[in-house]
Design an enzyme around this catalytic site. Sequence first.
Site, PDB file in Angstrom:
ATOM      1  N   ASP A  16       0.723  -1.233   0.152  1.00  0.00           N
ATOM      2  CA  ASP A  16      -0.391   0.554   0.225  1.00  0.00           C
ATOM      3  C   ASP A  16       0.804   1.799   0.258  1.00  0.00           C
ATOM      4  OD1 ASP A  16      -2.420   1.179  -0.386  1.00  0.00           O
ATOM      5  OD2 ASP A  16      -3.218   1.408   2.069  1.00  0.00           O
ATOM      6  N   ASN A  64     -10.961  -2.800  -5.437  1.00  0.00           N
ATOM      7  CA  ASN A  64      -9.887  -1.974  -6.019  1.00  0.00           C
ATOM      8  C   ASN A  64     -11.017  -1.616  -7.656  1.00  0.00           C
ATOM      9  OD1 ASN A  64      -6.695  -2.914  -5.205  1.00  0.00           O
ATOM     10  ND2 ASN A  64      -7.802  -1.123  -4.371  1.00  0.00           N
TER      11      ASN A  64
HETATM   12  C1  IPE Z   1      -5.931  -3.050   0.151  1.00  0.00           C
HETATM   13  O1  IPE Z   1      -5.073  -1.110  -0.336  1.00  0.00           O
HETATM   14  C2  IPE Z   1      -5.549  -3.282  -1.659  1.00  0.00           C
HETATM   15  C3  IPE Z   1      -3.746  -3.875  -2.446  1.00  0.00           C
HETATM   16  C4  IPE Z   1      -2.922  -3.200  -1.583  1.00  0.00           C
HETATM   17  C5  IPE Z   1      -4.332  -4.517  -2.998  1.00  0.00           C
HETATM   18  P1  IPE Z   1      -6.008  -0.238  -0.412  1.00  0.00           P
HETATM   19  O2  IPE Z   1      -5.479   1.183  -0.857  1.00  0.00           O
HETATM   20  O3  IPE Z   1      -7.134  -1.050  -1.533  1.00  0.00           O
HETATM   21  O4  IPE Z   1      -6.784  -0.090   0.542  1.00  0.00           O
HETATM   22  P2  IPE Z   1      -8.004   0.210   2.002  1.00  0.00           P
HETATM   23  O5  IPE Z   1      -8.603   1.241   0.272  1.00  0.00           O
HETATM   24  O6  IPE Z   1      -7.207   1.290   2.023  1.00  0.00           O
HETATM   25  O7  IPE Z   1      -8.788  -0.336   2.790  1.00  0.00           O
HETATM   26  C1  IPE Z   2      -1.891   0.331  -3.539  1.00  0.00           C
HETATM   27  O1  IPE Z   2      -1.449   1.947  -3.597  1.00  0.00           O
HETATM   28  C2  IPE Z   2      -1.689   0.223  -5.047  1.00  0.00           C
HETATM   29  C3  IPE Z   2      -2.981  -0.394  -4.834  1.00  0.00           C
HETATM   30  C4  IPE Z   2      -4.168  -0.901  -3.782  1.00  0.00           C
HETATM   31  C5  IPE Z   2      -3.366  -1.586  -6.315  1.00  0.00           C
HETATM   32  P1  IPE Z   2      -2.398   2.486  -3.672  1.00  0.00           P
HETATM   33  O2  IPE Z   2      -3.011   3.035  -4.687  1.00  0.00           O
HETATM   34  O3  IPE Z   2      -3.573   2.106  -2.115  1.00  0.00           O
HETATM   35  O4  IPE Z   2      -2.427   3.920  -2.932  1.00  0.00           O
HETATM   36  P2  IPE Z   2      -2.280   5.046  -1.581  1.00  0.00           P
HETATM   37  O5  IPE Z   2      -2.801   4.256  -0.641  1.00  0.00           O
HETATM   38  O6  IPE Z   2      -3.133   5.842  -2.271  1.00  0.00           O
HETATM   39  O7  IPE Z   2      -1.586   5.831  -1.252  1.00  0.00           O
HETATM   40 MG    MG Z   3      -3.787   2.383  -0.937  1.00  0.00          MG
END
Ligand code: IPE
Ligand code: IPE
Ligand code: MG
Length: 227
Positions: A16, A64
């Site tokens: 993340d 997602n």
């Molecule tokens: C979890 O991260 C999913 C992945 C890392 C693929 P998210 O960024 O989607 O999770 P939330 O929405 O902050 O809980």
């Molecule tokens: C994790 O990074 C990647 C996926 C969930 C695919 P994020 O895109 O969730 O990054 P933040 O949480 O917005 O920083």
């Molecule tokens: Mg995230």
Amino acid sequence: MSGEGQSARHVAIIMDGNGRWAKRKHLPRAMGHRKGVEAVRELVRSLQDTSLECLTLYAFSSENWKRPEDEVDDLMNLMRKFIKSDLPEFIANDVKLHIIGDWQGLAPDIVAMLENALEQTAKGSRTLAVALNYGSQAEIVHAAQLAAADGEITEDSLAAHLYTAALPPLDLLIRTSGEVRLSNFLLWQAAYAEMIFTDVLWPDFTPRHLFDALDQFAGRERRFGGR
Ligand code: IPE
Ligand code: IPE
Ligand code: MG
């Protein structure tokens, strides 16, 4: 790596913080995801320097899809590029690909690329499990339905139908970016996993961070309810 204590066989990572990494650098979100893929590549390369039999990475959750279409497109295109560019290296490095999640629900060309990658890496000895279109609650419901169709639902019969059935038990779960939640990842499998939450944003996560986490794990006392 520390020579003392227990060695982890299976580590899972909630990767993340790509978006926040990009924002801090005043770059488009897509750049954060691109850098995130580079971090994955380095980590997979470092597997041979660890005790790990399996590394599971949360790459795309079933939630997602709620993101803006252009971001979902960026992520899918990165996946296409990554499979294409890194498959030869997986084969050369004895990495066996495993996918968890409802990956058959991805675009047909990605499904075909994944099927080919699974086939070509089937003989690998270390597993890279990638969670794609993955949601743990749906996984558990699905496993319970299959277990019920087979006969009795027990802990063992249900676990045998999870996407992770063929993987070693989960030892350690890591989440980057400072968020302290599971976001529908490996809820069943994490029952007695150790956890590490780090503020490092995913694109900044290096093999060194993994080795440090494995050292921390080696020093943890696991009780599994006993004493
Ligand atoms: C979890 O991260 C999913 C992945 C890392 C693929 P998210 O960024 O989607 O999770 P939330 O929405 O902050 O809980
Ligand atoms: C994790 O990074 C990647 C996926 C969930 C695919 P994020 O895109 O969730 O990054 P933040 O949480 O917005 O920083
Ligand atoms: Mg995230």
